[in-house]
Design a protein around this motif. Structure first.
Motif, mmCIF file in Angstrom:
data_model
loop_
_atom_site.group_PDB
_atom_site.id
_atom_site.type_symbol
_atom_site.label_atom_id
_atom_site.label_comp_id
_atom_site.label_asym_id
_atom_site.label_seq_id
_atom_site.Cartn_x
_atom_site.Cartn_y
_atom_site.Cartn_z
ATOM 1 N N GLU A 100 -54.018 10.784 64.858
ATOM 2 C CA GLU A 100 -53.262 12.036 64.914
ATOM 3 C C GLU A 100 -51.763 11.840 64.699
ATOM 4 O O GLU A 100 -51.064 12.765 64.299
ATOM 5 C CB GLU A 100 -53.515 12.757 66.241
ATOM 6 N N ILE A 103 -50.537 12.343 60.782
ATOM 7 C CA ILE A 103 -50.808 13.572 60.018
ATOM 8 C C ILE A 103 -49.824 14.664 60.391
ATOM 9 O O ILE A 103 -49.288 14.706 61.490
ATOM 10 C CB ILE A 103 -52.256 14.078 60.233
ATOM 11 N N MET A 105 -49.783 19.010 59.927
ATOM 12 C CA MET A 105 -50.550 20.202 59.565
ATOM 13 C C MET A 105 -49.817 21.380 60.189
ATOM 14 O O MET A 105 -48.886 21.174 60.980
ATOM 15 C CB MET A 105 -52.002 20.089 60.043
ATOM 16 N N LEU A 137 -50.249 11.616 55.964
ATOM 17 C CA LEU A 137 -51.229 12.571 55.444
ATOM 18 C C LEU A 137 -50.806 13.983 55.833
ATOM 19 O O LEU A 137 -50.566 14.264 57.002
ATOM 20 C CB LEU A 137 -52.616 12.267 56.006
ATOM 21 N N THR A 138 -50.705 14.853 54.841
ATOM 22 C CA THR A 138 -50.369 16.255 55.080
ATOM 23 C C THR A 138 -51.617 17.105 54.872
ATOM 24 O O THR A 138 -52.238 17.050 53.800
ATOM 25 C CB THR A 138 -49.259 16.728 54.111
ATOM 26 N N LEU A 139 -51.981 17.862 55.890
ATOM 27 C CA LEU A 139 -53.128 18.765 55.808
ATOM 28 C C LEU A 139 -52.621 20.185 55.655
ATOM 29 O O LEU A 139 -51.686 20.592 56.349
ATOM 30 C CB LEU A 139 -53.990 18.641 57.068
ATOM 31 N N GLU A 141 -54.177 22.951 56.362
ATOM 32 C CA GLU A 141 -54.598 23.863 57.435
ATOM 33 C C GLU A 141 -54.858 23.072 58.708
ATOM 34 O O GLU A 141 -55.110 21.868 58.673
ATOM 35 C CB GLU A 141 -55.847 24.635 57.014
ATOM 36 N N LYS A 142 -54.769 23.761 59.818
ATOM 37 C CA LYS A 142 -55.024 23.136 61.115
ATOM 38 C C LYS A 142 -56.510 22.806 61.217
ATOM 39 O O LYS A 142 -57.369 23.594 60.800
ATOM 40 C CB LYS A 142 -54.600 24.096 62.225
ATOM 41 N N MET A 143 -56.806 21.615 61.756
ATOM 42 C CA MET A 143 -58.194 21.163 61.841
ATOM 43 C C MET A 143 -58.496 20.620 63.224
ATOM 44 O O MET A 143 -57.604 20.190 63.946
ATOM 45 C CB MET A 143 -58.450 20.067 60.805
ATOM 46 N N VAL A 148 -59.949 15.958 61.498
ATOM 47 C CA VAL A 148 -58.723 15.176 61.260
ATOM 48 C C VAL A 148 -59.088 13.709 61.098
ATOM 49 O O VAL A 148 -58.618 13.029 60.184
ATOM 50 C CB VAL A 148 -57.701 15.376 62.407
ATOM 51 N N LYS A 151 -60.559 13.144 57.723
ATOM 52 C CA LYS A 151 -59.528 13.253 56.682
ATOM 53 C C LYS A 151 -58.680 11.987 56.617
ATOM 54 O O LYS A 151 -58.353 11.502 55.536
ATOM 55 C CB LYS A 151 -58.624 14.467 56.920
ATOM 56 N N TRP A 155 -58.398 9.488 53.540
ATOM 57 C CA TRP A 155 -57.073 9.242 52.961
ATOM 58 C C TRP A 155 -56.914 7.762 52.628
ATOM 59 O O TRP A 155 -56.439 7.404 51.554
ATOM 60 C CB TRP A 155 -56.012 9.713 53.953
#
Length: 177
Positions: A100, A103, A105, A137-139, A141-143, A148, A151, A155
């Motif tokens: 976490e 990332i 988001m 890592l850029t998301l 939308e919120k996950m 996450v 993802k 990545w």
């Protein structure tokens, strides 16, 4: 590969391998974890004989050991680290710090960003003056945490993290003296 690992790899080379370098082969960094020989025009060559002359393999080895730090610094200035080594290093950092933190988001910014310094993958926090230049890592939308986690794994495993590293450094690796 750091200086200590490089010197260990040099010490592990046989006299026959060193003799091949004396006869025109290139010393090649293999996946940033070892050394081998190849053609002088191959990728990842860290040393080729050129105009230098040595009496024997032991003299060549002594020269390489004495020049190790500068050689590695120059090597990593103009050569990217291998994808295998990069991915292992990023995965180690993710295990150490938690997925976490790498990332961002909506509603959450990355706490750590990835950098490469002299052949080593490192992370820096937002208190670093160069934090904005690192990659993460850029998301869009919120996950949920499990999504996450998937993802972040994708990545790295897909090569996207390595591609980010290369794209951030493309000018440096294309530079010619």
């Amino acid at each position: 590969m750091n200086t200590e690992q490089f010197i260990e790899a040099l010490n592990a080379l046989s006299d026959d391998t060193l003799q091949a370098i004396l006869e025109g082969a290139g010393l090649v960094v293999f996946q940033d974890k070892g050394l081998t020989v190849g053609r002088a025009e191959d990728a990842y060559v860290i040393y080729e004989l050129g105009e230098e002359q040595f009496e024997n393999a032991a003299d060549l080895k002594a020269h390489l050991i004495a020049s190790a730090q500068g050689m590695l610094q120059e090597y990593y200035q103009f050569n990217p680290m291998s994808k295998e080594f990069f991915n292992r290093s990023v995965n180690d950092l993710i295990r150490e710090h938690g997925e976490e933190k790498f990332i961002s988001m909506p509603g959450k910014q990355a706490e750590l960003k990835v950098f490469v310094d002299n052949g080593k993958v490192v992370v820096e926090g937002s208190d670093s003056p160069r934090f904005k230049y690192g990659f993460h890592l850029t998301l869009a939308e919120k996950m949920l945490p499990q999504a996450v986690s998937n993802k972040v794994k994708n990545w790295v495993q897909s090569g996207s993290a390595y591609d980010d590293y290369i794209s951030v450094n493309v000018c440096r690796f294309s530079a010619m003296e």
